[in-house]
Design a protein around this motif. Structure first.
Motif, PDB file in Angstrom:
ATOM      1  N   THR A 164      31.560  31.138 -35.128  1.00 59.34           N
ATOM      2  CA  THR A 164      31.155  31.790 -36.254  1.00 59.34           C
ATOM      3  C   THR A 164      31.745  31.075 -37.244  1.00 59.34           C
ATOM      4  OG1 THR A 164      33.723  32.639 -36.549  1.00 59.34           O
ATOM      5  CG2 THR A 164      32.096  34.306 -35.652  1.00 59.34           C
ATOM      6  N   SER A 165      30.099  30.793 -38.449  1.00 60.98           N
ATOM      7  CA  SER A 165      30.957  29.790 -39.581  1.00 60.98           C
ATOM      8  C   SER A 165      29.823  31.011 -40.416  1.00 60.98           C
ATOM      9  CB  SER A 165      30.355  28.703 -39.168  1.00 60.98           C
ATOM     10  OG  SER A 165      30.078  27.966 -40.486  1.00 60.98           O
ATOM     11  N   PRO A 166      30.803  30.185 -41.697  1.00 63.48           N
ATOM     12  CA  PRO A 166      29.511  30.801 -43.434  1.00 63.48           C
ATOM     13  C   PRO A 166      28.211  30.141 -43.210  1.00 63.48           C
ATOM     14  CG  PRO A 166      31.004  29.450 -44.091  1.00 63.48           C
ATOM     15  CD  PRO A 166      31.409  29.818 -42.385  1.00 63.48           C
ATOM     16  N   GLN A 167      27.619  29.138 -42.355  1.00 63.39           N
ATOM     17  CA  GLN A 167      26.834  28.213 -42.929  1.00 63.39           C
ATOM     18  C   GLN A 167      25.465  28.870 -41.552  1.00 63.39           C
ATOM     19  OE1 GLN A 167      25.606  26.227 -45.010  1.00 63.39           O
ATOM     20  NE2 GLN A 167      28.029  26.118 -46.112  1.00 63.39           N
ATOM     21  N   SER A 168      24.290  28.940 -41.956  1.00 64.04           N
ATOM     22  CA  SER A 168      23.594  29.556 -40.601  1.00 64.04           C
ATOM     23  C   SER A 168      23.202  28.788 -39.519  1.00 64.04           C
ATOM     24  CB  SER A 168      22.274  28.966 -41.467  1.00 64.04           C
ATOM     25  OG  SER A 168      21.352  29.214 -40.498  1.00 64.04           O
ATOM     26  N   PHE A 169      23.455  29.088 -38.438  1.00 65.58           N
ATOM     27  CA  PHE A 169      23.246  28.322 -36.483  1.00 65.58           C
ATOM     28  C   PHE A 169      21.747  27.988 -36.809  1.00 65.58           C
ATOM     29  CE2 PHE A 169      27.456  29.778 -36.403  1.00 65.58           C
ATOM     30  CZ  PHE A 169      27.805  28.820 -36.109  1.00 65.58           C
ATOM     31  N   SER A 170      20.534  28.230 -37.420  1.00 68.93           N
ATOM     32  CA  SER A 170      19.600  27.919 -37.708  1.00 68.93           C
ATOM     33  C   SER A 170      18.706  27.168 -36.639  1.00 68.93           C
ATOM     34  CB  SER A 170      18.313  28.267 -39.090  1.00 68.93           C
ATOM     35  OG  SER A 170      18.967  27.275 -39.656  1.00 68.93           O
ATOM     36  N   TRP A 171      19.729  26.066 -36.712  1.00 69.40           N
ATOM     37  CA  TRP A 171      19.056  24.935 -36.381  1.00 69.40           C
ATOM     38  C   TRP A 171      18.986  25.177 -34.364  1.00 69.40           C
ATOM     39  CZ3 TRP A 171      22.763  22.618 -33.170  1.00 69.40           C
ATOM     40  CH2 TRP A 171      24.358  23.395 -33.513  1.00 69.40           C
ATOM     41  N   ALA A 172      20.262  26.193 -34.275  1.00 74.09           N
ATOM     42  CA  ALA A 172      20.019  26.006 -32.448  1.00 74.09           C
ATOM     43  C   ALA A 172      18.833  27.510 -32.294  1.00 74.09           C
ATOM     44  CB  ALA A 172      21.334  26.303 -32.210  1.00 74.09           C
ATOM     45  N   GLU A 173      18.192  27.418 -33.032  1.00 76.06           N
ATOM     46  CA  GLU A 173      17.404  29.525 -32.669  1.00 76.06           C
ATOM     47  C   GLU A 173      15.622  28.476 -32.349  1.00 76.06           C
ATOM     48  OE1 GLU A 173      16.907  31.513 -36.148  1.00 76.06           O
ATOM     49  OE2 GLU A 173      19.033  32.068 -35.534  1.00 76.06           O
ATOM     50  N   LYS A 509      29.142  21.928 -41.928  1.00 75.91           N
ATOM     51  CA  LYS A 509      29.593  21.044 -42.868  1.00 75.91           C
ATOM     52  C   LYS A 509      31.105  21.556 -42.593  1.00 75.91           C
ATOM     53  CE  LYS A 509      25.644  21.563 -45.100  1.00 75.91           C
ATOM     54  NZ  LYS A 509      25.077  19.803 -44.909  1.00 75.91           N
ATOM     55  N   GLY A 510      32.039  21.091 -41.619  1.00 73.91           N
ATOM     56  CA  GLY A 510      33.264  20.770 -41.627  1.00 73.91           C
ATOM     57  C   GLY A 510      34.040  22.267 -41.801  1.00 73.91           C
ATOM     58  N   GLY A 511      33.235  22.911 -41.152  1.00 71.71           N
ATOM     59  CA  GLY A 511      34.098  24.462 -40.970  1.00 71.71           C
ATOM     60  C   GLY A 511      33.642  25.196 -40.194  1.00 71.71           C
ATOM     61  N   PHE A 512      33.994  25.765 -39.448  1.00 73.05           N
ATOM     62  CA  PHE A 512      33.586  27.008 -38.424  1.00 73.05           C
ATOM     63  C   PHE A 512      35.241  27.388 -36.890  1.00 73.05           C
ATOM     64  CE2 PHE A 512      33.560  23.321 -36.270  1.00 73.05           C
ATOM     65  CZ  PHE A 512      33.940  23.176 -34.700  1.00 73.05           C
ATOM     66  N   SER A 513      34.958  28.366 -37.428  1.00 69.71           N
ATOM     67  CA  SER A 513      35.611  29.445 -35.792  1.00 69.71           C
ATOM     68  C   SER A 513      35.224  29.220 -34.132  1.00 69.71           C
ATOM     69  CB  SER A 513      36.395  29.879 -36.588  1.00 69.71           C
ATOM     70  OG  SER A 513      37.639  30.169 -38.047  1.00 69.71           O
ATOM     71  N   MET A 514      36.019  28.913 -33.628  1.00 68.12           N
ATOM     72  CA  MET A 514      35.827  29.252 -31.815  1.00 68.12           C
ATOM     73  C   MET A 514      36.316  29.818 -31.274  1.00 68.12           C
ATOM     74  SD  MET A 514      34.383  26.130 -29.833  1.00 68.12           S
ATOM     75  CE  MET A 514      33.471  25.897 -30.259  1.00 68.12           C
ATOM     76  N   ALA A 515      36.053  31.168 -30.725  1.00 70.01           N
ATOM     77  CA  ALA A 515      36.141  31.966 -29.694  1.00 70.01           C
ATOM     78  C   ALA A 515      36.278  31.610 -28.117  1.00 70.01           C
ATOM     79  CB  ALA A 515      36.392  33.365 -30.543  1.00 70.01           C
ATOM     80  N   LEU A 516      37.531  31.159 -27.844  1.00 68.09           N
ATOM     81  CA  LEU A 516      36.517  30.531 -26.068  1.00 68.09           C
ATOM     82  C   LEU A 516      37.764  31.807 -24.951  1.00 68.09           C
ATOM     83  CD1 LEU A 516      37.966  27.182 -26.786  1.00 68.09           C
ATOM     84  CD2 LEU A 516      35.597  27.934 -26.462  1.00 68.09           C
ATOM     85  N   TYR A 517      36.218  32.113 -24.107  1.00 70.05           N
ATOM     86  CA  TYR A 517      37.513  32.958 -23.399  1.00 70.05           C
ATOM     87  C   TYR A 517      37.579  32.086 -21.676  1.00 70.05           C
ATOM     88  CZ  TYR A 517      35.217  36.109 -26.177  1.00 70.05           C
ATOM     89  OH  TYR A 517      35.014  36.999 -27.357  1.00 70.05           O
ATOM     90  N   THR A 518      38.248  31.838 -21.693  1.00 70.75           N
ATOM     91  CA  THR A 518      39.311  30.810 -20.298  1.00 70.75           C
ATOM     92  C   THR A 518      38.828  32.143 -19.094  1.00 70.75           C
ATOM     93  OG1 THR A 518      39.978  29.913 -21.935  1.00 70.75           O
ATOM     94  CG2 THR A 518      40.360  29.681 -19.187  1.00 70.75           C
ATOM     95  N   HIS A 519      37.829  30.692 -17.780  1.00 73.29           N
ATOM     96  CA  HIS A 519      37.955  31.729 -16.485  1.00 73.29           C
ATOM     97  C   HIS A 519      40.302  31.189 -16.642  1.00 73.29           C
ATOM     98  CE1 HIS A 519      37.245  32.560 -12.572  1.00 73.29           C
ATOM     99  NE2 HIS A 519      37.730  31.766 -11.927  1.00 73.29           N
ATOM    100  N   GLU A 520      40.522  32.793 -16.079  1.00 74.86           N
ATOM    101  CA  GLU A 520      41.768  32.507 -16.041  1.00 74.86           C
ATOM    102  C   GLU A 520      42.049  31.729 -14.538  1.00 74.86           C
ATOM    103  OE1 GLU A 520      44.182  33.075 -18.272  1.00 74.86           O
ATOM    104  OE2 GLU A 520      42.367  34.094 -19.635  1.00 74.86           O
ATOM    105  N   PRO A 521      41.826  31.572 -13.818  1.00 74.85           N
ATOM    106  CA  PRO A 521      42.897  31.210 -12.910  1.00 74.85           C
ATOM    107  C   PRO A 521      42.144  29.640 -12.817  1.00 74.85           C
ATOM    108  CG  PRO A 521      40.770  32.989 -11.321  1.00 74.85           C
ATOM    109  CD  PRO A 521      40.477  32.896 -13.349  1.00 74.85           C
ATOM    110  N   SER A 522      41.311  28.889 -13.979  1.00 69.35           N
ATOM    111  CA  SER A 522      41.478  27.785 -13.539  1.00 69.35           C
ATOM    112  C   SER A 522      42.495  27.228 -15.495  1.00 69.35           C
ATOM    113  CB  SER A 522      39.921  27.269 -14.297  1.00 69.35           C
ATOM    114  OG  SER A 522      39.885  27.868 -15.374  1.00 69.35           O
ATOM    115  N   MET A 574      37.610  24.402 -37.887  1.00 72.15           N
ATOM    116  CA  MET A 574      37.655  23.849 -38.029  1.00 72.15           C
ATOM    117  C   MET A 574      37.839  24.048 -39.322  1.00 72.15           C
ATOM    118  SD  MET A 574      34.802  20.145 -37.811  1.00 72.15           S
ATOM    119  CE  MET A 574      36.331  19.139 -37.418  1.00 72.15           C
ATOM    120  N   ARG A 575      38.272  23.444 -41.029  1.00 74.09           N
ATOM    121  CA  ARG A 575      38.941  23.123 -41.747  1.00 74.09           C
ATOM    122  C   ARG A 575      38.279  22.080 -42.889  1.00 74.09           C
ATOM    123  NH1 ARG A 575      37.088  27.144 -40.457  1.00 74.09           N
ATOM    124  NH2 ARG A 575      37.660  29.573 -41.081  1.00 74.09           N
TER     125      ARG A 575
END
Length: 583
Positions: A164-173, A509-522, A574-575
């Motif tokens: 998630t980020s306040p900046q757009s992810f249009s470059w990935a579309e 622009k150096g600002g984003f948050s990432m939620a990671l979902y782990t495969h628990e056995p690993s 990242m901030r």
């Protein structure tokens, strides 16, 4: 004043209150003498807050002023001293309240000469612009303390990453056909295009869009379009109801296992030649991580296997595979250190150094030592002549107790097994010939494990992680705020996670948050495999791994010693181009 606990430092003497009333009366007289046009018709009915008197109104000289509502909370008004302090805007002594530049404005804070209510005298004198609120300094102090340009390597497999980020992810579309083809070509050739230092418009940056397509690629064997082959542990639901033609065909099962054995042998050869940095073997019971020499601070090839059972460990011992249990050894060493601190007279011995590795003979030696300890503990009973009255535990009960302790480790993080050096080749042969590697019953019966690698190998199929971007509105205090999100799903390996963060750094622009979902056995694959002293002095590791197919920055991160232990990264933030994480 006998009891100082009830004393208020804001208490005012009666003469001080009278002096403030006289000053207020003089200010009211000056305001009445001023021409009515200067105050403006729109600002005539402005009050500092709703339960107070009107400003710029003609009041009789005899006083007739409306008093303040005693039940109103001054902290909830727009002109409260606390809000004046937070906003940091105070009016000058000569500025008329309620107007600025001839235009009516919202109520502003007043100086001491413009106070209108005697109840406000005590609070206003204490509310100065230098007053610090309890919320403000904490946020800035934390941001100054934690500044990190890199996060620790995470060797666990991720099933999903939500950015998630306040900046757009249009470059990935909607990548163009040329950009997608170039990303595939760069991945197959193990080439990386450097990104521009300053990206003004990420949507029009071809290097960024091609690099994003490149980081989504991975190699897998076997590959069936109608089946999702990751994860494999507790994945019966994804196999149920699907076509499994090999379930009742022994010849087909033998053919699948033959091709799988060739692919596993090819991967190990690439790993030994340092042309492949690492790969994963995902079976229906456990996950194995093979790493090339130099990664995670190890001198040779290492393999981590988790979770394990007592039967699997006994089978590995029977095949002559030497392994260790890192978490159990760390726990044992901590107990020995604590006991050595208690017994100050005891001297260090060579047994502490020999206990760093667990061999098949280790358990037998431990049993003999425990038997000797039992004999020594019961020897003093013989001196007292009461040895016949004490029932000594027999060998069967002692063996059952030890087996119970071993079985208690099954399917737990503490059961992780570490294999190093030439024993990894023996482990490869063990996995190829191990009958329990493939399920004998159920939806996954007869199907070989899944092999995942960042580089190409024999029999591998090129796959792409799924990515989609969504723009949503999130409710905040002042209204709604646009929040852009990017979701990546699939088997996200360590190199893909690091490459993705390297692309997000300039694009967002150096600002984003990432939620990671782990495969628990690993998650337990992050245990350290070497000591800190052993991992020092490896200057040629980056040169030796220069042909492994990964970026230099990614290789440099993966060569660092693992520090997460049994945990894995859950959230990455990242901030201002600096990382903070939570595991």
């Amino acid at each position: 004043m006998a009891d100082q606990s009830y004393y208020s430092p804001s208490f005012k003497k009666p003469q001080d209150v009278l002096r403030m009333r006289k000053k207020r009366a003089r200010s009211e007289a000056v305001r009445r003498s001023a021409p009515a046009a200067s105050s403006g018709s729109a600002g005539a009915d402005i009050r500092p807050f709703s339960p107070g008197p009107r400003l710029h109104t003609q009041t009789p000289a005899g006083g007739g002023m409306k008093r303040r509502n005693p039940f109103a909370s001054i902290e909830n008004t727009s002109n409260s001293p606390m809000k004046r302090t937070r906003s940091g805007s105070t009016a000058g002594d000569g500025e008329q309240p309620g107007e600025r530049g001839g235009q009516p404005e919202e109520p502003v804070s007043f100086s001491k000469g413009q106070l209108l209510f005697e109840d406000d005298v005590f609070e206003a004198e204490n509310s100065t612009p230098t007053l610090k609120t309890p919320e403000a300094p904490d946020v800035h102090s934390e941001s100054r303390l934690e500044v990190c340009r890199e996060y620790p390597a995470d060797w666990s497999l991720k099933t999903r990453a939500l950015v998630t980020s306040p900046q757009s992810f249009s470059w990935a579309e909607h990548p163009k056909a040329q950009e997608e083809a170039q990303g595939l070509s760069l991945h197959c050739r193990a080439e990386y295009t450097p990104l521009p230092q300053n990206i003004q418009d990420p949507r029009s940056c071809a290097e960024l869009r091609c690099g994003f397509q490149q980081c989504l690629q991975y190699w897998q064997h076997p590959s069936l379009p109608w089946l999702s082959l990751f994860p494999r542990i507790r994945a019966e639901r994804s196999f149920s109801g699907k076509s499994t033609p090999w379930a009742q065909d022994a010849a087909l099962q033998q053919s699948l296992m033959s091709e799988w054995s060739l692919s596993l042998t090819s991967l190990y050869s690439l790993l030994k030649a340092k042309l492949c940095p690492y790969f994963y073997l995902c079976s229906y019971q456990f996950t194995v991580l093979f790493r090339a020499a130099g990664l995670s601070g190890a001198k040779g090839i290492t393999a981590l296997l988790s979770p394990t059972t007592r039967g699997l460990r006994e089978a590995m011992k029977a095949d002559g595979i030497e392994f260790s249990l890192p978490l159990l050894e760390e726990k044992r060493k901590s107990k020995e250190n604590s006991s050595s601190h208690l017994n100050t007279d005891s001297q260090p011995t060579d047994k502490d150094e020999e206990s760093s590795t667990l061999t098949p003979e280790y358990s037998d030696k431990e049993d003999e030592q425990e038997d000797e300890d039992d004999d020594e503990c019961l020897s003093w009973l013989k001196e007292m002549g009461v040895q016949d009255k004490i029932k000594k535990p027999d060998a069967i009960s002692i063996k059952l107790r030890k087996e119970h302790d071993e079985v208690r480790l099954d399917h737990r993080p503490e059961s992780v097994v570490l294999v190093e050096g030439s024993n990894t080749f023996t482990l490869i042969n063990f996995l190829i010939n191990c009958k329990s590697l493939v399920a004998a019953a159920g939806p996954q019966a007869g199907f070989p494990p899944t092999l995942l690698a960042p580089t190409a190998f024999r029999g591998a199929t090129l796959h792409t992680l799924k990515a989609r971007s969504v723009n949503v509105k999130t409710q905040v205090r002042t209204g709604y705020q646009d929040v852009c999100s990017l979701e990546v799903t699939g088997p996200i390996m360590p190199h893909a996670l690091h490459t993705l963060t390297q692309l997000l750094r300039p694009a967002q622009k150096g600002g984003f948050s990432m939620a990671l979902y782990t495969h628990e056995p690993s998650a337990v694959l992050n245990v350290p495999v070497t000591k800190t002293s052993e991992s020092d002095g490896q200057g040629n590791v980056l040169e030796e791994l220069s042909r492994c197919g990964l970026q230099q920055h990614t290789v440099q991160q993966l060569t660092e010693q693992a520090t997460l232990g049994k945990s894995a990264l859950r959230h990455l933030d990242m901030r201002d181009y600096s990382y903070s994480w939570r595991s």
